[in-house]
Design an enzyme around this catalytic site. Structure first.
Site, PDB file in Angstrom:
ATOM      1  N   SER A  49      25.513  64.229   3.553  1.00 57.89           N
ATOM      2  CA  SER A  49      26.381  63.897   4.928  1.00 57.89           C
ATOM      3  C   SER A  49      26.838  62.482   4.273  1.00 57.89           C
ATOM      4  CB  SER A  49      24.581  63.321   5.301  1.00 57.89           C
ATOM      5  OG  SER A  49      23.971  62.437   5.273  1.00 57.89           O
ATOM      6  N   THR A  57      19.317  66.641   1.895  1.00 59.26           N
ATOM      7  CA  THR A  57      18.530  67.273   1.085  1.00 59.26           C
ATOM      8  C   THR A  57      17.493  67.825   1.906  1.00 59.26           C
ATOM      9  OG1 THR A  57      18.751  64.922   0.251  1.00 59.26           O
ATOM     10  CG2 THR A  57      16.712  66.137   0.138  1.00 59.26           C
ATOM     11  N   LYS A  89      18.326  53.966   8.069  1.00 58.96           N
ATOM     12  CA  LYS A  89      18.116  54.172   7.430  1.00 58.96           C
ATOM     13  C   LYS A  89      17.591  53.031   6.398  1.00 58.96           C
ATOM     14  CE  LYS A  89      18.625  57.183   3.035  1.00 58.96           C
ATOM     15  NZ  LYS A  89      18.993  58.222   2.369  1.00 58.96           N
ATOM     16  N   GLU A 124      28.842  30.809  14.698  1.00 53.04           N
ATOM     17  CA  GLU A 124      29.198  29.159  14.711  1.00 53.04           C
ATOM     18  C   GLU A 124      31.075  29.592  14.296  1.00 53.04           C
ATOM     19  OE1 GLU A 124      27.777  28.724  10.421  1.00 53.04           O
ATOM     20  OE2 GLU A 124      26.541  29.220  10.389  1.00 53.04           O
ATOM     21  N   TYR A 142      18.995  66.998  -7.670  1.00 51.25           N
ATOM     22  CA  TYR A 142      18.911  68.213  -7.291  1.00 51.25           C
ATOM     23  C   TYR A 142      20.775  67.984  -6.228  1.00 51.25           C
ATOM     24  CZ  TYR A 142      18.363  65.194  -2.717  1.00 51.25           C
ATOM     25  OH  TYR A 142      19.094  64.182  -2.122  1.00 51.25           O
ATOM     26  N   THR A 150      19.836  62.780   5.588  1.00 48.92           N
ATOM     27  CA  THR A 150      19.646  61.109   5.620  1.00 48.92           C
ATOM     28  C   THR A 150      20.640  60.437   5.898  1.00 48.92           C
ATOM     29  OG1 THR A 150      18.256  60.763   3.614  1.00 48.92           O
ATOM     30  CG2 THR A 150      17.192  61.955   5.956  1.00 48.92           C
ATOM     31  N   ASP A 151      21.399  60.039   4.715  1.00 53.85           N
ATOM     32  CA  ASP A 151      22.838  59.132   4.198  1.00 53.85           C
ATOM     33  C   ASP A 151      23.491  58.540   5.801  1.00 53.85           C
ATOM     34  OD1 ASP A 151      21.685  59.313   2.082  1.00 53.85           O
ATOM     35  OD2 ASP A 151      23.724  59.533   0.899  1.00 53.85           O
TER      36      ASP A 151
HETATM   37  N1  GLU Z   1      22.997  62.134  -0.033  1.00 50.14           N
HETATM   38  C1  GLU Z   1      22.208  63.238   0.847  1.00 50.14           C
HETATM   39  C2  GLU Z   1      22.216  63.704   1.900  1.00 50.14           C
HETATM   40  O1  GLU Z   1      22.931  62.799   3.100  1.00 50.14           O
HETATM   41  C3  GLU Z   1      20.368  62.531   0.241  1.00 50.14           C
HETATM   42  C4  GLU Z   1      20.417  62.244   1.862  1.00 50.14           C
HETATM   43  C5  GLU Z   1      19.030  63.258   2.250  1.00 50.14           C
HETATM   44  O2  GLU Z   1      19.314  64.393   3.000  1.00 50.14           O
HETATM   45  O3  GLU Z   1      18.278  62.969   2.673  1.00 50.14           O
HETATM   46  O4  GLU Z   1      22.893  65.047   2.206  1.00 50.14           O
END
Ligand code: GLU
Length: 338
Positions: free
Chosen positions: A68, A22, A174, A295, A35, A101-102
């Protein structure tokens, strides 16, 4: 606490390796949740934050340009080898990696285990794309470059800088699908903060990483298949069985609570161990330790447990463990030390 690491008066040299996400995303509207990730190139990312050129000599490289969720072992190996190559040069003081971020937490932990350098390696991304109102990418990038130049970041392994916080690679996750403050370290907390470039550290990573890690990918071209299973009420053993049938060398089982598998999954996982697959019990909860012999009779079934790694990180560690050994005792040791 900023210090030019390379020479007393010269600006430090920081490489920005761009992978997509992103932070490199664009949209036709400043107010839209729609986006495309990975459309802005590294040169444009750097040009958007001219302040970083005032504090460092910045060099950019495009490693990939993907969301990602498309990250894979090939890109990881390519990225890790390039980071090792760059950091071996006395002319490079630190590295910033822009990333979606994924899966940032997985890439961060992978690099944390295979990069052989004390120099700062900082991962950064954004939750809002570059065209959106209040995009968070530019300040995150400015902060990341500052952390990559900071002598306090030396020897701390791979760091993730997002939303004014500094997190250690092993701990960060995340935790929210859309919030700007999505990154947290659920088991330990953040290790520092960075406010408009001013970084402060309050904690240290304690597990083996980078130069002290037991793993080395210099001669590795591919990684063994490790699958993750997510358990639930009224589950069935089909995914466990198909993972074994299709050649998984390891399985991370994200069980319920303290890593408890559904009964029929438990039996299928026991059979997987008998057929030579390494099974690690983990939890779908997202924080806390999956305790050995809770367990579940791990001795009877031959299961390992993940300590307090989440399933996606346990997968990274098990893949790397399997590049070295199949011995459960040795792999257990890796899980308790990395
Ligand atoms: N799907 C995107 C990625 O991980 C969106 C998450 C981001 O970068 O904030 O590249």
């Amino acid at each position: 606490m900023l210090l030019a690491l390379n020479a007393t008066f010269a600006k430090p040299t920081i490489y920005i390796l761009a992978t997509g996400g992103t932070i490199a995303g664009s949209s036709s509207s400043a107010l839209s949740n729609r986006y495309s990730s990975g459309t802005v190139t590294v040169d444009k990312l750097i040009a958007a934050v001219p302040q970083i050129n005032e504090i460092a000599t910045i060099k950019g490289e495009q490693v990939s340009n993907i969301g990602s969720q498309e990250m894979n072992n090939e890109v990881w190996l390519k990225l890790a080898k390039r980071v090792n190559e760059l950091l071996a040069s006395k002319n490079v003081d630190g590295i910033v990696i822009t990333h979606g971020t994924d899966t940032m937490e997985e890439t961060a932990y992978f690099l944390n285990l295979v990069v052989k350098s004390d120099k700062p390696i900082v991962m950064v991304g954004a939750m809002r794309n570059s065209d959106s109102l209040s995009a968070d990418g530019p300040l995150n990038l400015y902060n990341a470059v500052n952390v990559a130049m900071d002598k306090e970041a030396v020897g701390k392994g791979v760091l993730v800088v997002m939303n004014d916080e500094i997190h250690a690679a092993r701990e960060v996750a995340k935790t929210n699908t859309t919030a700007v403050n999505t990154f947290a370290s659920p088991n330990t907390g953040k290790i520092g903060t960075v406010i408009y470039g001013n970084a402060k550290f309050y904690m240290q990573p304690t597990r083996k990483h980078t130069k002290n890690s037991d793993f080395d990918i210099t001669k590795i071209e591919s990684l063994p298949r490790v699958d993750i299973l997510f358990n639930h009420s009224n589950d069935n053993p089909d995914f466990a069985n198909i993972a074994v049938k299709n050649g998984a060398k390891g399985i991370i089982n994200a069980g319920m609570g303290n890593g408890n598998p559904y009964p029929s999954v438990l039996e299928a996982l026991g059979n997987a161990v008998k057929s030579g697959v390494v099974v690690v019990r983990d939890s779908r909860v997202g924080s806390g330790e999956t305790t050995n012999l809770g367990e579940v009779d791990d001795v009877k079934y031959g299961f390992l447990t993940s300590d307090n790694l989440n399933a996606q990180k346990a997968r990274v560690l098990l893949m790397l463990s399997l590049t070295k050994t199949n011995d459960p005792k040795k792999i257990r040791e890796y899980f308790l030390t990395h």
